[in-house]
Design a protein around this motif. Structure first.
Motif, PDB file in Angstrom:
ATOM      1  N   ASN A   1      -9.613  12.728  -1.770  1.00  0.00           N
ATOM      2  CA  ASN A   1     -10.986  13.132  -1.383  1.00  0.00           C
ATOM      3  C   ASN A   1     -11.017  13.965  -0.107  1.00  0.00           C
ATOM      4  O   ASN A   1     -11.873  13.767   0.766  1.00  0.00           O
TER       5      ASN A   1
ATOM      6  N   GLN B   1      -5.420   4.904   1.290  1.00  0.00           N
ATOM      7  CA  GLN B   1      -5.511   5.595   0.008  1.00  0.00           C
ATOM      8  C   GLN B   1      -5.781   7.080   0.236  1.00  0.00           C
ATOM      9  O   GLN B   1      -6.842   7.458   0.717  1.00  0.00           O
TER      10      GLN B   1
ATOM     11  N   THR C   1      -6.543  11.226   8.784  1.00  0.00           N
ATOM     12  CA  THR C   1      -7.616  10.331   9.212  1.00  0.00           C
ATOM     13  C   THR C   1      -7.212   9.613  10.490  1.00  0.00           C
ATOM     14  O   THR C   1      -6.295   8.787  10.484  1.00  0.00           O
TER      15      THR C   1
ATOM     16  N   LYS D   1       0.815  -1.218   0.000  1.00  0.00           N
ATOM     17  CA  LYS D   1       0.000   0.000   0.000  1.00  0.00           C
ATOM     18  C   LYS D   1       0.847   1.266   0.000  1.00  0.00           C
ATOM     19  O   LYS D   1       0.346   2.347  -0.315  1.00  0.00           O
TER      20      LYS D   1
ATOM     21  N   ALA E   1      -6.173   5.723  11.172  1.00  0.00           N
ATOM     22  CA  ALA E   1      -5.702   5.091   9.935  1.00  0.00           C
ATOM     23  C   ALA E   1      -4.300   4.532  10.136  1.00  0.00           C
ATOM     24  O   ALA E   1      -3.906   3.558   9.495  1.00  0.00           O
TER      25      ALA E   1
ATOM     26  N   THR F   1       0.100  14.538   1.859  1.00  0.00           N
ATOM     27  CA  THR F   1      -1.226  15.114   2.112  1.00  0.00           C
ATOM     28  C   THR F   1      -1.190  16.624   1.953  1.00  0.00           C
ATOM     29  O   THR F   1      -2.111  17.232   1.386  1.00  0.00           O
TER      30      THR F   1
ATOM     31  N   ASN G   1     -10.378  14.342   7.415  1.00  0.00           N
ATOM     32  CA  ASN G   1      -9.834  13.091   6.867  1.00  0.00           C
ATOM     33  C   ASN G   1      -9.052  13.356   5.581  1.00  0.00           C
ATOM     34  O   ASN G   1      -9.417  14.230   4.785  1.00  0.00           O
TER      35      ASN G   1
ATOM     36  N   ARG H   1      -7.559  10.293   3.985  1.00  0.00           N
ATOM     37  CA  ARG H   1      -7.353   8.984   3.350  1.00  0.00           C
ATOM     38  C   ARG H   1      -8.384   7.982   3.856  1.00  0.00           C
ATOM     39  O   ARG H   1      -9.067   8.216   4.855  1.00  0.00           O
ATOM     40  N   THR H   2      -8.446   6.844   3.175  1.00  0.00           N
ATOM     41  CA  THR H   2      -9.267   5.734   3.648  1.00  0.00           C
ATOM     42  C   THR H   2      -8.521   5.011   4.766  1.00  0.00           C
ATOM     43  O   THR H   2      -7.323   5.227   4.968  1.00  0.00           O
ATOM     44  N   MET H   3      -9.205   4.129   5.462  1.00  0.00           N
ATOM     45  CA  MET H   3      -8.552   3.353   6.511  1.00  0.00           C
ATOM     46  C   MET H   3      -7.531   2.387   5.925  1.00  0.00           C
ATOM     47  O   MET H   3      -6.663   1.888   6.638  1.00  0.00           O
ATOM     48  N   GLU H   4      -7.606   2.129   4.629  1.00  0.00           N
ATOM     49  CA  GLU H   4      -6.625   1.271   3.950  1.00  0.00           C
ATOM     50  C   GLU H   4      -5.411   2.066   3.474  1.00  0.00           C
ATOM     51  O   GLU H   4      -4.457   1.492   2.943  1.00  0.00           O
TER      52      GLU H   4
END
Length: 337
Positions: free
Chosen positions: A232, A229, A190, A71, A193, A250, A222, A224-227
């Motif tokens: 947004n 990414q 986030t 990732k 995360a 970021t 936020n 990023r996603t919790m994964e």
């Protein structure tokens, strides 16, 4: 040219797992003495040679595996590639040979050992960047692979870690913004995360509290996603005068977003990042950031993994490495009336 005999070749001949062969040859538990003797005999017959044992000068050489989660890879070199590069340069000074592998998602999900741990004997393992708890617990249970975590820690694991001082690093960055006259400051990252993002958030909170600044929940944003990414990022309805971002990547995303909305950096909005590392071309302004002492972090990790491999212990369970504020172009000083 004579073919190199691998552990998997011995395992195939013996009709056992490669891990069993590795444990037998390394003198680890979990293998009966009878089977261990047979494996050693077959290994000798096949001409197997233990890799990375003694140099020409008689000094012991250690094979150290290094993994980075998939990732963290993208279309451009990440901060963790920089960490790996420094690790490769410094390892040789401590008689270590580095074996590198990208930890693929499917291999992590299946709880499979890194290939170099299966195919070769390694005396230590360094994990750069946070990966899933289940897989880390799986690695931590391996009796013959002493492990060190770099740039993160995970509660409940026995293995030591070497980290940037995320908490006080972000505390310094937010205090820098406050010293420049900013009192309306957002945090971009986030929460939960990663441990690093969460630790940096609490450094942000400490700086606000000490200066008597009330936290605005709308200004914890936020990124990023919790994964993991990144993208947004949603801007708040009422804008702060400054954003403290959990990393430079970021921060660069935010700079580009703000400019697309007509904001000028730093005339209208100030921004700070963390890591002081950003791939060239992602942002057209240099970002004030907290520079992590990567060389010192890597030196500590190597020393710890060598100590674990040679003596079975380490001088510290966790080592925090300090850094410094690096001023660039992305912050404007506010003059209050």
């Amino acid at each position: 040219m004579k073919k190199t005999v691998r552990l998997s070749d011995i395992a195939e001949r013996m009709q056992v797992s490669t891990v069993t062969v590795s444990n037998a040859l390394a003198g680890q538990k979990g293998v009966s003495e009878e089977l261990r003797t047979r494996i050693k005999q077959v290994a000798a017959e096949m001409g197997y040679q233990t890799r990375g044992t003694v140099s020409g000068g008689g000094k012991k050489i250690l094979n150290v595996g290094v993994i980075i989660g998939e990732k963290y890879l993208g279309a451009y070199p990440s901060y963790y590639w920089k960490v790996y590069q420094e690790l490769s340069l410094i390892a040789g000074l401590h008689s270590c040979v580095i074996l590198f592998e990208v930890l693929r998602h499917e291999r992590e999900a299946a709880l499979e050992l890194p290939l170099f741990a299966v195919e070769q004997q390694i005396q230590g393992l360094i994990v750069i960047g946070e990966i899933g708890r289940e897989y880390l617990e799986f690695l931590d249970r391996q009796p013959d692979i002493p492990m060190v975590m770099v740039d993160f820690m995970m509660r409940g694991l026995k293995c030591p870690s070497v980290m940037a001082d995320n908490y006080y690093g972000m505390y310094k960055m937010v205090n820098y913004l406050i010293e420049q006259g900013h009192r309306e400051i957002a945090y971009v990252g986030t929460l939960l995360a990663s441990n690093s993002i969460t630790d940096r958030y609490f450094g942000y909170r400490k700086a606000l509290l000490e200066s008597g600044i009330r936290e605005n929940p709308d200004w914890v944003i936020n990124d990023r996603t919790m994964e993991g990414q990144i993208g947004n990022i949603r801007l708040p309805e009422r804008m702060p005068t400054a954003f403290a971002c959990n990393c430079d990547l970021t921060a660069s995303e935010l700079v580009n977003l703000l400019k697309s909305r007509g904001y000028r950096i730093p005339e209208d909005i100030s921004i700070v990042g963390f890591d002081n590392y950003l791939y060239e071309g992602l942002c057209d302004i240099s970002i004030t950031s907290y520079e992590v002492d990567i060389k010192e972090m890597v030196r500590c990790a190597i020393k710890i993994v060598v100590s674990l491999a040679e003596h079975g212990n380490t001088p510290a369970d966790m080592r925090l490495v300090s850094g410094s504020v690096v001023e660039k172009e992305s912050v404007r000083r506010l003059e209050h009336v």
